[in-house]
Design a protein around this motif. Structure first.
Motif, short mmCIF file in Angstrom:
data_model
loop_
_atom_site.label_atom_id
_atom_site.label_comp_id
_atom_site.label_asym_id
_atom_site.label_seq_id
_atom_site.Cartn_x
_atom_site.Cartn_y
_atom_site.Cartn_z
N GLY A 21 -18.37 -23.65 -9.08
CA GLY A 21 -17.33 -22.79 -8.53
C GLY A 21 -16.25 -23.58 -7.82
N LEU A 22 -16.66 -24.60 -7.03
CA LEU A 22 -15.69 -25.44 -6.33
C LEU A 22 -14.84 -26.23 -7.32
N LEU A 23 -15.46 -26.70 -8.39
CA LEU A 23 -14.69 -27.41 -9.42
C LEU A 23 -13.66 -26.49 -10.08
N VAL A 24 -14.07 -25.24 -10.32
CA VAL A 24 -13.12 -24.28 -10.91
C VAL A 24 -11.95 -24.04 -9.97
N LEU A 25 -12.23 -23.91 -8.67
CA LEU A 25 -11.15 -23.72 -7.70
C LEU A 25 -10.21 -24.92 -7.66
N ILE A 26 -10.77 -26.13 -7.72
CA ILE A 26 -9.94 -27.33 -7.74
C ILE A 26 -9.06 -27.35 -8.98
N LEU A 27 -9.65 -27.05 -10.12
CA LEU A 27 -8.87 -27.01 -11.36
C LEU A 27 -7.80 -25.93 -11.30
N LEU A 28 -8.14 -24.78 -10.70
CA LEU A 28 -7.14 -23.70 -10.55
C LEU A 28 -5.98 -24.16 -9.68
N GLY A 29 -6.29 -24.89 -8.58
CA GLY A 29 -5.22 -25.42 -7.74
C GLY A 29 -4.33 -26.40 -8.48
N ILE A 30 -4.93 -27.23 -9.33
CA ILE A 30 -4.14 -28.17 -10.13
C ILE A 30 -3.24 -27.43 -11.09
N VAL A 31 -3.78 -26.36 -11.71
CA VAL A 31 -2.99 -25.57 -12.66
C VAL A 31 -1.80 -24.92 -11.94
N ILE A 32 -2.05 -24.36 -10.74
CA ILE A 32 -0.97 -23.73 -9.97
C ILE A 32 0.09 -24.77 -9.61
N TYR A 33 -0.34 -25.96 -9.21
CA TYR A 33 0.61 -27.03 -8.86
C TYR A 33 1.46 -27.41 -10.06
N ILE A 34 0.83 -27.56 -11.23
CA ILE A 34 1.57 -27.93 -12.45
C ILE A 34 2.53 -26.80 -12.83
N TYR A 35 2.04 -25.57 -12.72
CA TYR A 35 2.91 -24.42 -13.05
C TYR A 35 4.15 -24.41 -12.16
N ASN A 36 3.96 -24.71 -10.87
CA ASN A 36 5.09 -24.72 -9.95
C ASN A 36 6.13 -25.77 -10.35
N LYS A 37 5.68 -26.87 -10.98
CA LYS A 37 6.61 -27.92 -11.39
C LYS A 37 7.33 -27.59 -12.69
N ILE A 38 6.69 -26.80 -13.56
CA ILE A 38 7.30 -26.50 -14.87
C ILE A 38 7.47 -24.99 -15.04
N SER A 39 7.75 -24.29 -13.93
CA SER A 39 7.83 -22.83 -13.98
C SER A 39 8.95 -22.34 -14.89
N PHE A 40 9.98 -23.18 -15.11
CA PHE A 40 11.11 -22.75 -15.96
C PHE A 40 10.65 -22.45 -17.38
N ILE A 41 9.56 -23.07 -17.82
CA ILE A 41 9.06 -22.82 -19.18
C ILE A 41 8.62 -21.36 -19.32
N PHE A 42 8.11 -20.78 -18.24
CA PHE A 42 7.56 -19.42 -18.29
C PHE A 42 8.60 -18.36 -17.94
N HIS A 43 9.86 -18.76 -17.78
CA HIS A 43 10.90 -17.80 -17.41
C HIS A 43 11.01 -16.64 -18.41
N PRO A 44 10.97 -16.87 -19.73
CA PRO A 44 11.02 -15.74 -20.66
C PRO A 44 9.89 -14.73 -20.45
N PHE A 45 8.68 -15.22 -20.15
CA PHE A 45 7.57 -14.30 -19.92
C PHE A 45 7.78 -13.50 -18.63
N ILE A 46 8.36 -14.15 -17.62
CA ILE A 46 8.65 -13.43 -16.37
C ILE A 46 9.68 -12.34 -16.61
N VAL A 47 10.70 -12.63 -17.43
CA VAL A 47 11.71 -11.63 -17.76
C VAL A 47 11.07 -10.45 -18.49
N ILE A 48 10.18 -10.75 -19.43
CA ILE A 48 9.50 -9.68 -20.18
C ILE A 48 8.67 -8.82 -19.24
N LEU A 49 7.92 -9.46 -18.35
CA LEU A 49 7.09 -8.70 -17.42
C LEU A 49 7.93 -7.85 -16.47
#
Length: 389
Positions: A21-49
């Motif tokens: 569980g702790l490993l999953v949380l660490i990986l989730l934190g890494i994913v959130i950090y990476i998403y914050n750096k490349i959030s522009f890629i997901f802009h079309p999905f945000i517009v759709i939502l």
């Protein structure tokens, strides 16, 4: 004994599963950090939502209002699809008829209010200034007025600096109107399929889960449905009752713009506690300008309506399904408003109800787990039967 307690505690926390569980949380934190750096890629999905969110929310609100009636018609041996069409066409007809009857009056009152409201505010300000001048606060008022003039005398030039952004403002208005049009156009279709296939969609989602979790997931969804459905239906019915009672009261005391003020109060009353404060403000201004005696009559009408709402309407319509303390409601509204603005204020309580169901479920699992590992030695939690509440 110590090692035994440590073993029990580790087993209680999950043993090896805790490490995973702790490993999953660490990986989730890494994913959130990476998403914050490349959030522009997901802009079309945000517009759709963001585009789909408004009509979907409207459809869910209407679904909770209409679905009980559709279920009753289905029990009366009317096919569900025909019941849905009958109700939607009937509601559309009622709304159209009421709009045609009331629209001219509303339009006239809105136009008059737009023209006269600045005059009302100015008259109230002059009356307030006269009262201040005759009181001990007169010198302080003059000092405050002088400070405002000294510091904000160049406000016109500051406003001119923002004129260059007028085109951006027009574009924002156009985007907002586009979103409103899309929401109004797509909302009936989403509502129709929600009413028609909601049970099938729920079963489909449950089948996606592992069989071990389906029963618990079904229980959670039923609790959410009861909590959110009861709140939405109750709040809208209470808002309609408040609007009707205020309109009758305004007509009795002869307050101008009765229908506009009643509609405003009805719309804003969907927000607990804060709504009535917002709704009464324009009524107070109009009453003060009319006469001090009108303000007294307005206070009597509001007191009577709030008494009926608090002691008769809400207890019988809302019941005790939500079971949320008033202080909790205020905190939820403040936090949701700061995080999400007006949408947060409107949807904060239903969102809290959903979160409450999840927390209650997890807390119930925690108590079961505690009883299993520590109950014999330190005493057990009292467990309640799983009932929808």
């Amino acid at each position: 004994m110590k090692s035994k307690l440590e073993t029990q505690f580790m087993q209680f926390l999950g043993g090896r599963n805790l490490v995973f569980g702790l490993l999953v949380l660490i990986l989730l934190g890494i994913v959130i950090y990476i998403y914050n750096k490349i959030s522009f890629i997901f802009h079309p999905f945000i517009v759709i939502l963001s585009t789909v969110a408004a009509p979907t929310i409207l459809a869910f609100i209407a679904y909770y209002l209409i679905n009980p009636i559709v279920n009753l018609l289905e029990k009366a041996r009317i096919k569900r699809i025909w019941g849905i069409l009958i109700i939607i066409l009937g509601i559309a007809g009622i709304i159209t008829s009421i709009t045609m009857l009331v629209a001219p009056t509303i339009e006239t009152q809105i136009n008059d209010l737009i023209v006269n409201f600045p005059v009302f505010v100015q008259q109230m300000s002059e009356n307030f200034r006269g009262w201040i001048d005759q009181s001990i606060f007169g010198p302080y008022y003059d000092e405050g007025y002088d400070w405002v003039v000294a510091n904000l005398s160049d406000i016109s030039s500051k406003i001119g600096a923002y004129v260059g952004g007028a085109l951006e403002g027009i574009r924002n208005v156009a985007n907002t109107l586009t979103h409103v049009f899309i929401a109004i156009f797509t909302f009936p279709f989403i509502l129709f399929f929600l009413l028609k296939d909601s049970a099938k969609f729920k079963q489909y989602c449950l089948r996606l889960l592992p069989p071990k979790f389906r029963k618990d997931a079904d229980h959670i969804l039923k609790n959410m449905d009861v909590q959110v459905g009861s709140y939405i239906r109750g709040q809208i019915i209470v808002a309609l009752c408040i609007g009707i009672l205020l309109y009758i009261g305004y007509l009795i005391i002869g307050l101008d713009y009765a229908i506009i003020l009643a509609i405003t109060a009805s719309v804003t009353s969907v927000v607990p506690y804060l709504g009535p404060i917002i709704a009464i403000s324009p009524a107070i201004i109009i009453a003060i300008v009319h006469s001090p005696f009108m303000l007294v009559k307005l206070a009597i009408v509001w007191a009577a309506v709030q008494f009926l709402e608090g002691h008769l309407i809400s207890p019988n319509i809302m019941g005790r399904t939500m079971k949320i303390h008033p202080l909790t409601i205020m905190i939820v509204l403040l936090v949701a408003g700061n995080l999400f603005g007006l949408i947060g204020v409107i949807l904060g309580i239903p969102g809290y109800a959903i979160l409450k169901v999840l927390v209650q479920y997890l807390y119930g699992k925690f108590k079961i787990r505690y009883n299993r590992y520590f109950g014999d030695e330190h005493g057990t939690y009292e467990l309640k039967k799983n009932k929808l509440s």
